[in-house]
Motif scaffolding. Structure first.
Motif, PDB file in Angstrom:
ATOM      1  N   ALA A 129       0.806  -1.219   0.030  1.00  0.00           N
ATOM      2  CA  ALA A 129       0.185   0.028   0.136  1.00  0.00           C
ATOM      3  C   ALA A 129       0.735   1.372  -0.091  1.00  0.00           C
ATOM      4  CB  ALA A 129      -1.013  -0.011   1.159  1.00  0.00           C
ATOM      5  N   LEU A 130       1.763   1.088   0.924  1.00  0.00           N
ATOM      6  CA  LEU A 130       2.814   2.393   0.872  1.00  0.00           C
ATOM      7  C   LEU A 130       3.398   2.406  -0.627  1.00  0.00           C
ATOM      8  CD1 LEU A 130       4.645   1.750   4.240  1.00  0.00           C
ATOM      9  CD2 LEU A 130       3.042   3.444   3.666  1.00  0.00           C
ATOM     10  N   SER A 131       3.828   1.487  -1.249  1.00  0.00           N
ATOM     11  CA  SER A 131       4.384   1.632  -2.449  1.00  0.00           C
ATOM     12  C   SER A 131       3.344   2.259  -3.523  1.00  0.00           C
ATOM     13  CB  SER A 131       4.688   0.349  -3.194  1.00  0.00           C
ATOM     14  OG  SER A 131       5.564   0.247  -4.346  1.00  0.00           O
ATOM     15  N   ALA A 132       2.057   1.842  -3.514  1.00  0.00           N
ATOM     16  CA  ALA A 132       0.961   2.668  -4.133  1.00  0.00           C
ATOM     17  C   ALA A 132       0.923   4.264  -3.984  1.00  0.00           C
ATOM     18  CB  ALA A 132      -0.326   1.814  -3.974  1.00  0.00           C
ATOM     19  N   GLY A 133       1.161   4.319  -2.803  1.00  0.00           N
ATOM     20  CA  GLY A 133       1.198   5.844  -2.164  1.00  0.00           C
ATOM     21  C   GLY A 133       2.534   6.597  -3.012  1.00  0.00           C
ATOM     22  N   ALA A 134       3.248   5.611  -3.001  1.00  0.00           N
ATOM     23  CA  ALA A 134       4.693   6.179  -3.658  1.00  0.00           C
ATOM     24  C   ALA A 134       4.491   6.505  -5.317  1.00  0.00           C
ATOM     25  CB  ALA A 134       5.804   5.520  -3.381  1.00  0.00           C
ATOM     26  N   VAL A 135       3.732   5.952  -5.768  1.00  0.00           N
ATOM     27  CA  VAL A 135       3.198   5.956  -7.118  1.00  0.00           C
ATOM     28  C   VAL A 135       2.428   7.319  -7.354  1.00  0.00           C
ATOM     29  CG1 VAL A 135       2.164   5.243  -9.214  1.00  0.00           C
ATOM     30  CG2 VAL A 135       3.551   3.607  -7.845  1.00  0.00           C
ATOM     31  N   CYS A 136       1.473   7.433  -6.455  1.00  0.00           N
ATOM     32  CA  CYS A 136       0.739   8.910  -6.534  1.00  0.00           C
ATOM     33  C   CYS A 136       1.892   9.868  -6.287  1.00  0.00           C
ATOM     34  CB  CYS A 136      -0.157   8.566  -5.331  1.00  0.00           C
ATOM     35  SG  CYS A 136      -1.549   7.550  -5.604  1.00  0.00           S
ATOM     36  N   THR A 137       2.722   9.926  -5.401  1.00  0.00           N
ATOM     37  CA  THR A 137       3.379  11.032  -4.982  1.00  0.00           C
ATOM     38  C   THR A 137       4.476  11.449  -6.248  1.00  0.00           C
ATOM     39  OG1 THR A 137       3.347  10.969  -2.943  1.00  0.00           O
ATOM     40  CG2 THR A 137       5.091  12.040  -3.551  1.00  0.00           C
ATOM     41  N   THR A 138       5.000  10.247  -6.870  1.00  0.00           N
ATOM     42  CA  THR A 138       5.715  10.372  -7.993  1.00  0.00           C
ATOM     43  C   THR A 138       5.110  10.973  -9.209  1.00  0.00           C
ATOM     44  OG1 THR A 138       7.237   8.780  -7.091  1.00  0.00           O
ATOM     45  CG2 THR A 138       7.780   9.467  -9.179  1.00  0.00           C
ATOM     46  N   LEU A 139       3.981  10.627  -9.433  1.00  0.00           N
ATOM     47  CA  LEU A 139       3.057  10.897 -10.815  1.00  0.00           C
ATOM     48  C   LEU A 139       2.981  12.426 -10.475  1.00  0.00           C
ATOM     49  CD1 LEU A 139       0.414   8.063 -11.112  1.00  0.00           C
ATOM     50  CD2 LEU A 139       2.286   8.785 -12.684  1.00  0.00           C
ATOM     51  N   LEU A 140       2.627  12.835  -9.387  1.00  0.00           N
ATOM     52  CA  LEU A 140       2.239  14.071  -8.910  1.00  0.00           C
ATOM     53  C   LEU A 140       3.431  14.959  -9.352  1.00  0.00           C
ATOM     54  CD1 LEU A 140       0.375  16.232  -7.774  1.00  0.00           C
ATOM     55  CD2 LEU A 140       1.369  15.761  -5.426  1.00  0.00           C
ATOM     56  N   TYR A 141       4.485  14.591  -8.725  1.00  0.00           N
ATOM     57  CA  TYR A 141       5.769  15.464  -8.904  1.00  0.00           C
ATOM     58  C   TYR A 141       6.297  15.537 -10.245  1.00  0.00           C
ATOM     59  CZ  TYR A 141       6.115  15.592  -3.559  1.00  0.00           C
ATOM     60  OH  TYR A 141       5.715  15.761  -2.278  1.00  0.00           O
ATOM     61  N   ALA A 142       6.124  14.506 -10.905  1.00  0.00           N
ATOM     62  CA  ALA A 142       6.553  14.397 -12.250  1.00  0.00           C
ATOM     63  C   ALA A 142       5.578  15.445 -13.274  1.00  0.00           C
ATOM     64  CB  ALA A 142       6.313  13.027 -12.698  1.00  0.00           C
ATOM     65  N   ALA A 143       4.626  15.588 -12.983  1.00  0.00           N
ATOM     66  CA  ALA A 143       3.668  16.532 -13.679  1.00  0.00           C
ATOM     67  C   ALA A 143       3.965  17.793 -13.355  1.00  0.00           C
ATOM     68  CB  ALA A 143       2.035  16.009 -13.378  1.00  0.00           C
ATOM     69  N   GLN A 144       4.141  18.056 -12.031  1.00  0.00           N
ATOM     70  CA  GLN A 144       4.296  19.614 -11.556  1.00  0.00           C
ATOM     71  C   GLN A 144       5.655  19.851 -11.985  1.00  0.00           C
ATOM     72  OE1 GLN A 144       3.713  18.876  -7.521  1.00  0.00           O
ATOM     73  NE2 GLN A 144       1.576  19.342  -7.627  1.00  0.00           N
ATOM     74  N   SER A 145       6.571  18.969 -12.128  1.00  0.00           N
ATOM     75  CA  SER A 145       7.871  19.420 -12.466  1.00  0.00           C
ATOM     76  C   SER A 145       8.033  19.783 -14.134  1.00  0.00           C
ATOM     77  CB  SER A 145       8.989  18.139 -12.435  1.00  0.00           C
ATOM     78  OG  SER A 145       8.760  17.278 -13.297  1.00  0.00           O
ATOM     79  N   MET A 146       7.038  19.363 -14.880  1.00  0.00           N
ATOM     80  CA  MET A 146       6.958  19.918 -16.121  1.00  0.00           C
ATOM     81  C   MET A 146       6.054  21.154 -16.607  1.00  0.00           C
ATOM     82  SD  MET A 146       6.259  16.325 -18.169  1.00  0.00           S
ATOM     83  CE  MET A 146       7.308  14.804 -17.756  1.00  0.00           C
ATOM     84  N   GLY A 147       5.384  21.529 -15.470  1.00  0.00           N
ATOM     85  CA  GLY A 147       4.843  22.818 -15.386  1.00  0.00           C
ATOM     86  C   GLY A 147       3.287  22.679 -15.247  1.00  0.00           C
ATOM     87  N   TYR A 148       2.925  21.550 -15.447  1.00  0.00           N
ATOM     88  CA  TYR A 148       1.582  21.127 -15.354  1.00  0.00           C
ATOM     89  C   TYR A 148       0.884  21.583 -13.758  1.00  0.00           C
ATOM     90  CZ  TYR A 148       1.652  18.779 -19.894  1.00  0.00           C
ATOM     91  OH  TYR A 148       2.116  18.419 -21.219  1.00  0.00           O
ATOM     92  N   ALA A 149      -0.589  22.116 -13.835  1.00  0.00           N
ATOM     93  CA  ALA A 149      -1.133  22.002 -12.712  1.00  0.00           C
ATOM     94  C   ALA A 149      -1.548  20.388 -12.458  1.00  0.00           C
ATOM     95  CB  ALA A 149      -2.495  22.774 -12.857  1.00  0.00           C
ATOM     96  N   ALA A 150      -1.207  20.138 -10.970  1.00  0.00           N
ATOM     97  CA  ALA A 150      -1.691  18.508 -10.776  1.00  0.00           C
ATOM     98  C   ALA A 150      -1.871  18.579  -9.305  1.00  0.00           C
ATOM     99  CB  ALA A 150      -0.168  17.861 -10.906  1.00  0.00           C
ATOM    100  N   GLN A 151      -2.688  17.571  -8.927  1.00  0.00           N
ATOM    101  CA  GLN A 151      -3.182  17.523  -7.386  1.00  0.00           C
ATOM    102  C   GLN A 151      -3.472  15.837  -7.113  1.00  0.00           C
ATOM    103  OE1 GLN A 151      -6.962  19.469  -6.022  1.00  0.00           O
ATOM    104  NE2 GLN A 151      -6.134  19.628  -4.262  1.00  0.00           N
TER     105      GLN A 151
END
Length: 204
Positions: A129-151
Motif C-alpha cells: 500500500a505504501l508503494s502505491a502511495g509512492a506511485v501517486c506522489t511520484t506521478l504528482l511531482y513528475a507532472a508538476q515538474s513539467m509545469g502542469y497543474a496537478a493534484q
C-alpha cells in the motif's frame, strides 16, 4: 533523547540543487482551480514512466494505473459519480449536483492509481500500500515538474465500489489510492503553512 541538531561538517549538497529546489518549493494546484488544458502524449508517457519508478519491495508491482481522458471522463462523471451521489442524496440541491456532474472533467488527464496487493510469504500488504502511495506522489511531482497543474485527490468516490469496479478493481482486494488530476495552471497557487522541522523531527 535530544531534539538538538548535531554538528554537521560535511559538504552542503543542497545548495543550487535543482531537484531539492523543486521539492522544497512545489505546490499543488487544486482541481477546482485548474483548467483542463492539454497534456501531450510524450509528457504523459514520461509522467507514467517516472511514476512507476518507485520503491517496491520484491518488485511485486502491487498497483494498477488507469488513465482517464476524453469522453470517458464525462461518462464516469454521469454514470458513476453523479449516479452514486444521487443514490445517496436524492434530495440534493442543484449546486451540489453540478459539482458531481463535472468531477473528472476538471482536468485534461486523470490517472487513477489502484493499490492491488499480491500474495507473498514475507512482504506484508502494508508495504504494498505504501508503494502505491509512492506511485501517486511520484506521478504528482513528475507532472508538476513539467509545469502542469496537478493534484492528488481521493474524494468520496475513491471509496466507492461502483467506481472501483469501473476502473477494473475488485472490491475487498483492490483500493483506490488516489486520482492524480493533471491540467493547465491558470495562476500560481498561494503558499500554505508548512510544518516546522523542530515540531516533527527528532534526532536520536
Amino acid at each position: 533523547m535530544s531534539s538538538t541538531v548535531p554538528a554537521d561538517n560535511t559538504a552542503d549538497n543542497s545548495s543550487n540543487n535543482p531537484v531539492v529546489t523543486f521539492l522544497t518549493s512545489r505546490r499543488s494546484v487544486t482541481a477546482k482551480t485548474m483548467a483542463p488544458g492539454q497534456v501531450s502524449r510524450a509528457d504523459l508517457d514520461a509522467i507514467l514512466t517516472a511514476g512507476l519508478r518507485v520503491p517496491d519491495h520484491g518488485a511485486l508491482k502491487p498497483w494498477k494505473l488507469v488513465v482517464l481522458q476524453g469522453d470517458v471522463r464525462k461518462t464516469l462523471d454521469e454514470e458513476v459519480i453523479l449516479a452514486e451521489f444521487m443514490r445517496e442524496n436524492p434530495d440534493a440541491e442543484d449546486k451540489f449536483i453540478e459539482i458531481e456532474t463535472n468531477r473528472l472533467q476538471r482536468a485534461h488527464t486523470v490517472i487513477a492509481v489502484l493499490s492491488s496487493p499480491v500474495e507473498h510469504p514475507k512482504i506484508v500488504e502494508w508495504e504494498m500500500a505504501l508503494s502505491a502511495g509512492a506511485v501517486c506522489t511520484t506521478l504528482l511531482y513528475a507532472a508538476q515538474s513539467m509545469g502542469y497543474a496537478a493534484q492528488w485527490l481521493t474524494e468520496w468516490y475513491a471509496y466507492n465500489n461502483a467506481m472501483l469496479a469501473r476502473l477494473g478493481g475488485v472490491a475487498g482486494h483492490d483500493r483506490i489510492a488516489g486520482f492524480i488530476y493533471i491540467g493547465e495552471k491558470v495562476k500560481d497557487p498561494m503558499e500554505r503553512t508548512r510544518p516546522d522541522l523542530d515540531e516533527v523531527v527528532t534526532f536520536l
